[in-house]
Design a protein around this motif. Structure first.
Motif, PDB file in Angstrom:
ATOM      1  N   ARG A  44       0.852  -1.204   0.005  1.00  0.00           N
ATOM      2  CA  ARG A  44      -0.012  -0.032  -0.080  1.00  0.00           C
ATOM      3  C   ARG A  44       0.875   1.309  -0.161  1.00  0.00           C
ATOM      4  NH1 ARG A  44      -4.516  -1.605   4.317  1.00  0.00           N
ATOM      5  NH2 ARG A  44      -3.119  -3.138   4.775  1.00  0.00           N
ATOM      6  N   GLU A  45       2.185   1.156  -0.224  1.00  0.00           N
ATOM      7  CA  GLU A  45       2.970   2.223  -0.379  1.00  0.00           C
ATOM      8  C   GLU A  45       3.644   2.162  -1.969  1.00  0.00           C
ATOM      9  OE1 GLU A  45       4.990   2.781   3.952  1.00  0.00           O
ATOM     10  OE2 GLU A  45       5.558   1.064   2.747  1.00  0.00           O
ATOM     11  N   SER A  46       2.787   1.643  -2.685  1.00  0.00           N
ATOM     12  CA  SER A  46       3.038   1.415  -4.249  1.00  0.00           C
ATOM     13  C   SER A  46       1.704   2.031  -5.039  1.00  0.00           C
ATOM     14  CB  SER A  46       3.294   0.076  -4.512  1.00  0.00           C
ATOM     15  OG  SER A  46       3.004  -0.163  -5.916  1.00  0.00           O
ATOM     16  N   ASP A  47       1.917   2.987  -5.918  1.00  0.00           N
ATOM     17  CA  ASP A  47       1.005   3.685  -6.692  1.00  0.00           C
ATOM     18  C   ASP A  47       0.180   2.387  -7.418  1.00  0.00           C
ATOM     19  OD1 ASP A  47       1.503   6.219  -5.875  1.00  0.00           O
ATOM     20  OD2 ASP A  47       2.720   6.555  -7.630  1.00  0.00           O
ATOM     21  N   TYR A  48       0.716   1.529  -7.819  1.00  0.00           N
ATOM     22  CA  TYR A  48       0.167   0.240  -8.776  1.00  0.00           C
ATOM     23  C   TYR A  48      -0.668  -0.537  -7.993  1.00  0.00           C
ATOM     24  CZ  TYR A  48      -0.757  -3.554 -11.532  1.00  0.00           C
ATOM     25  OH  TYR A  48      -1.344  -4.709 -12.062  1.00  0.00           O
ATOM     26  N   ASP A  49      -0.240  -0.682  -6.730  1.00  0.00           N
ATOM     27  CA  ASP A  49      -0.890  -1.609  -5.702  1.00  0.00           C
ATOM     28  C   ASP A  49      -2.090  -0.745  -5.203  1.00  0.00           C
ATOM     29  OD1 ASP A  49       0.475  -3.988  -5.781  1.00  0.00           O
ATOM     30  OD2 ASP A  49       2.004  -3.031  -4.865  1.00  0.00           O
ATOM     31  N   LEU A  50      -2.077   0.391  -5.050  1.00  0.00           N
ATOM     32  CA  LEU A  50      -3.150   1.368  -4.400  1.00  0.00           C
ATOM     33  C   LEU A  50      -4.157   1.137  -5.566  1.00  0.00           C
ATOM     34  CD1 LEU A  50      -1.298   4.257  -2.706  1.00  0.00           C
ATOM     35  CD2 LEU A  50      -2.792   2.445  -1.839  1.00  0.00           C
ATOM     36  N   ASP A  51      -3.738   1.446  -6.878  1.00  0.00           N
ATOM     37  CA  ASP A  51      -4.873   1.185  -8.011  1.00  0.00           C
ATOM     38  C   ASP A  51      -5.420  -0.105  -7.880  1.00  0.00           C
ATOM     39  OD1 ASP A  51      -4.141   4.003  -8.751  1.00  0.00           O
ATOM     40  OD2 ASP A  51      -2.899   3.202 -10.521  1.00  0.00           O
ATOM     41  N   LEU A  52      -4.849  -1.114  -7.689  1.00  0.00           N
ATOM     42  CA  LEU A  52      -5.614  -2.473  -7.656  1.00  0.00           C
ATOM     43  C   LEU A  52      -6.461  -2.357  -6.346  1.00  0.00           C
ATOM     44  CD1 LEU A  52      -2.535  -4.843  -8.223  1.00  0.00           C
ATOM     45  CD2 LEU A  52      -4.315  -4.306  -9.983  1.00  0.00           C
ATOM     46  N   LEU A  53      -6.089  -1.957  -5.248  1.00  0.00           N
ATOM     47  CA  LEU A  53      -7.150  -1.846  -4.272  1.00  0.00           C
ATOM     48  C   LEU A  53      -8.285  -1.022  -4.355  1.00  0.00           C
ATOM     49  CD1 LEU A  53      -7.594  -2.673  -1.276  1.00  0.00           C
ATOM     50  CD2 LEU A  53      -6.290  -0.313  -0.594  1.00  0.00           C
ATOM     51  N   ASP A  54      -7.892  -0.020  -5.143  1.00  0.00           N
ATOM     52  CA  ASP A  54      -9.185   0.948  -5.601  1.00  0.00           C
ATOM     53  C   ASP A  54     -10.065   0.025  -6.442  1.00  0.00           C
ATOM     54  OD1 ASP A  54     -10.555   3.628  -5.698  1.00  0.00           O
ATOM     55  OD2 ASP A  54     -10.131   3.320  -8.101  1.00  0.00           O
ATOM     56  N   SER A  55      -9.707  -0.824  -7.191  1.00  0.00           N
ATOM     57  CA  SER A  55     -10.405  -1.766  -8.266  1.00  0.00           C
ATOM     58  C   SER A  55     -11.195  -2.766  -7.402  1.00  0.00           C
ATOM     59  CB  SER A  55      -9.572  -2.416  -9.184  1.00  0.00           C
ATOM     60  OG  SER A  55      -9.043  -1.574 -10.131  1.00  0.00           O
ATOM     61  N   ILE A  56     -10.697  -3.086  -6.401  1.00  0.00           N
ATOM     62  CA  ILE A  56     -11.371  -4.024  -5.439  1.00  0.00           C
ATOM     63  C   ILE A  56     -12.377  -3.356  -4.655  1.00  0.00           C
ATOM     64  CG2 ILE A  56     -11.157  -5.464  -3.137  1.00  0.00           C
ATOM     65  CD1 ILE A  56      -8.242  -6.102  -4.178  1.00  0.00           C
ATOM     66  N   VAL A  57     -12.077  -1.953  -4.249  1.00  0.00           N
ATOM     67  CA  VAL A  57     -12.968  -1.165  -3.652  1.00  0.00           C
ATOM     68  C   VAL A  57     -14.060  -0.887  -4.431  1.00  0.00           C
ATOM     69  CG1 VAL A  57     -13.391   1.378  -2.576  1.00  0.00           C
ATOM     70  CG2 VAL A  57     -11.349  -0.081  -1.787  1.00  0.00           C
ATOM     71  N   THR A  58     -13.961  -0.494  -5.493  1.00  0.00           N
ATOM     72  CA  THR A  58     -15.115  -0.075  -6.652  1.00  0.00           C
ATOM     73  C   THR A  58     -15.983  -1.195  -7.130  1.00  0.00           C
ATOM     74  OG1 THR A  58     -13.563   1.574  -7.466  1.00  0.00           O
ATOM     75  CG2 THR A  58     -15.154   1.286  -9.019  1.00  0.00           C
ATOM     76  N   THR A  59     -15.083  -2.296  -7.285  1.00  0.00           N
ATOM     77  CA  THR A  59     -15.838  -3.649  -7.962  1.00  0.00           C
ATOM     78  C   THR A  59     -16.581  -4.410  -6.890  1.00  0.00           C
ATOM     79  OG1 THR A  59     -14.308  -3.745  -9.776  1.00  0.00           O
ATOM     80  CG2 THR A  59     -15.520  -5.477  -9.467  1.00  0.00           C
ATOM     81  N   GLN A  60     -15.765  -4.614  -5.677  1.00  0.00           N
ATOM     82  CA  GLN A  60     -16.195  -5.658  -4.730  1.00  0.00           C
ATOM     83  C   GLN A  60     -16.771  -5.042  -3.675  1.00  0.00           C
ATOM     84  OE1 GLN A  60     -13.358  -7.845  -2.959  1.00  0.00           O
ATOM     85  NE2 GLN A  60     -14.835  -9.375  -1.968  1.00  0.00           N
ATOM     86  N   LEU A  61     -16.259  -4.211  -2.884  1.00  0.00           N
ATOM     87  CA  LEU A  61     -16.541  -3.762  -1.614  1.00  0.00           C
ATOM     88  C   LEU A  61     -17.632  -2.960  -1.642  1.00  0.00           C
ATOM     89  CD1 LEU A  61     -12.921  -3.370  -0.154  1.00  0.00           C
ATOM     90  CD2 LEU A  61     -14.423  -5.250   0.037  1.00  0.00           C
ATOM     91  N   LYS A  62     -17.798  -2.038  -2.699  1.00  0.00           N
ATOM     92  CA  LYS A  62     -18.790  -1.040  -2.716  1.00  0.00           C
ATOM     93  C   LYS A  62     -20.127  -1.914  -2.832  1.00  0.00           C
ATOM     94  CE  LYS A  62     -17.354   3.491  -4.395  1.00  0.00           C
ATOM     95  NZ  LYS A  62     -17.587   4.253  -5.522  1.00  0.00           N
ATOM     96  N   ALA A  63     -20.097  -3.164  -3.476  1.00  0.00           N
ATOM     97  CA  ALA A  63     -21.167  -3.791  -3.736  1.00  0.00           C
ATOM     98  C   ALA A  63     -21.970  -4.494  -2.545  1.00  0.00           C
ATOM     99  CB  ALA A  63     -21.034  -4.976  -4.832  1.00  0.00           C
ATOM    100  N   VAL A  64     -20.973  -4.677  -1.349  1.00  0.00           N
ATOM    101  CA  VAL A  64     -21.512  -5.251  -0.338  1.00  0.00           C
ATOM    102  C   VAL A  64     -21.351  -4.129   0.824  1.00  0.00           C
ATOM    103  CG1 VAL A  64     -20.834  -7.457  -1.052  1.00  0.00           C
ATOM    104  CG2 VAL A  64     -19.074  -6.278   0.348  1.00  0.00           C
ATOM    105  N   ASP A  65     -21.447  -2.843   0.464  1.00  0.00           N
ATOM    106  CA  ASP A  65     -21.319  -1.916   1.584  1.00  0.00           C
ATOM    107  C   ASP A  65     -20.395  -2.031   2.299  1.00  0.00           C
ATOM    108  OD1 ASP A  65     -22.360   0.640   2.304  1.00  0.00           O
ATOM    109  OD2 ASP A  65     -23.749  -0.497   3.965  1.00  0.00           O
ATOM    110  N   PHE A  66     -19.230  -2.478   1.883  1.00  0.00           N
ATOM    111  CA  PHE A  66     -18.020  -2.745   2.812  1.00  0.00           C
ATOM    112  C   PHE A  66     -18.202  -3.284   3.920  1.00  0.00           C
ATOM    113  CE2 PHE A  66     -17.550   1.310   0.435  1.00  0.00           C
ATOM    114  CZ  PHE A  66     -16.295   1.256  -0.153  1.00  0.00           C
ATOM    115  N   SER A  67     -18.902  -4.471   3.911  1.00  0.00           N
ATOM    116  CA  SER A  67     -19.160  -5.295   4.975  1.00  0.00           C
ATOM    117  C   SER A  67     -18.304  -6.582   5.083  1.00  0.00           C
ATOM    118  CB  SER A  67     -20.699  -5.880   4.921  1.00  0.00           C
ATOM    119  OG  SER A  67     -21.001  -6.672   3.732  1.00  0.00           O
ATOM    120  N   THR A  68     -17.814  -7.230   3.948  1.00  0.00           N
ATOM    121  CA  THR A  68     -17.052  -8.274   3.514  1.00  0.00           C
ATOM    122  C   THR A  68     -16.043  -8.219   2.559  1.00  0.00           C
ATOM    123  OG1 THR A  68     -19.060  -9.621   4.383  1.00  0.00           O
ATOM    124  CG2 THR A  68     -17.204 -10.963   3.576  1.00  0.00           C
ATOM    125  N   PHE A  69     -15.022  -8.629   2.874  1.00  0.00           N
ATOM    126  CA  PHE A  69     -13.830  -8.847   1.942  1.00  0.00           C
ATOM    127  C   PHE A  69     -13.686 -10.181   1.607  1.00  0.00           C
ATOM    128  CE2 PHE A  69      -9.891  -6.678   0.289  1.00  0.00           C
ATOM    129  CZ  PHE A  69      -9.380  -7.662  -0.381  1.00  0.00           C
TER     130      PHE A  69
END
Length: 167
Positions: free
Chosen positions: A9-34
């Motif tokens: 999480r100190e890498s721009d590329y990995d933060l972009d990947l995390l943003d994809s997970i947030v946008t695609t997966q975590l928002k869909a479950v209202d950040f309840s479950t990873f």
């Protein structure tokens, strides 16, 4: 692909990947479950789309070459990111991810208190963590200073140990 530290999480590329997970997966479950398996699929899809976009107009043979070179390295980034997220969860009982919302991109922290992870998911993550510790691996080789490499190795081994304790 900028990096300013030891963790993913100190890498721009990995933060972009995390943003994809947030946008695609975590928002869909209202950040309840990873869900680790879902996050791995999000990362795979994101990497494939990135390679396709970067190589538009390439022949099929060229695309196969670009996929064979880029996908494994980028997947390792993603697997390490997910492994670190899971290790944070195991240490603290939650994972905090920041979402940037609105036109002004205000940061909003979300506290994820549940992870879904199978033994097969853990094996994938542990295999990737093991592979980057080999001296011939490009991630291992990527550190210019031995002191920094040793700090990075200690971090990777700590994440690996945490995951092994929960395997």
């Amino acid at each position: 692909m900028g990096s300013w530290g030891i963790t993913t999480r100190e890498s721009d590329y990995d933060l972009d990947l995390l943003d994809s997970i947030v946008t695609t997966q975590l928002k869909a479950v209202d950040f309840s479950t990873f869900n680790v398996a879902d996050a791995l699929e999000v990362i795979k899809a994101d990497i494939m789309e990135e390679i396709r976009k970067a190589n538009r107009g390439s022949s099929a043979a060229e695309l196969v070459f670009y996929f064979s070179k880029s996908f494994p390295q980028n997947f390792t980034h993603g697997a390490r990111l997910i492994a670190e997220c899971l290790a944070d969860y195991y240490h603290t009982g939650e994972l905090i991810v920041t979402e940037y919302v609105g036109k002004s991109k205000d940061p909003v922290d979300h506290h994820i208190k549940e992870f879904v992870v199978t033994p097969a998911d853990l094996k994938i993550l542990l295999d990737e963590l093991q592979s980057v510790q080999k001296p011939e691996h490009e991630f291992y080789q990527g550190w210019f200073e031995e002191e920094t490499r040793q700090q990075w190795l200690a971090h990777i081994r700590s994440v690996q140990q945490t995951l092994n304790e929960h395997a």
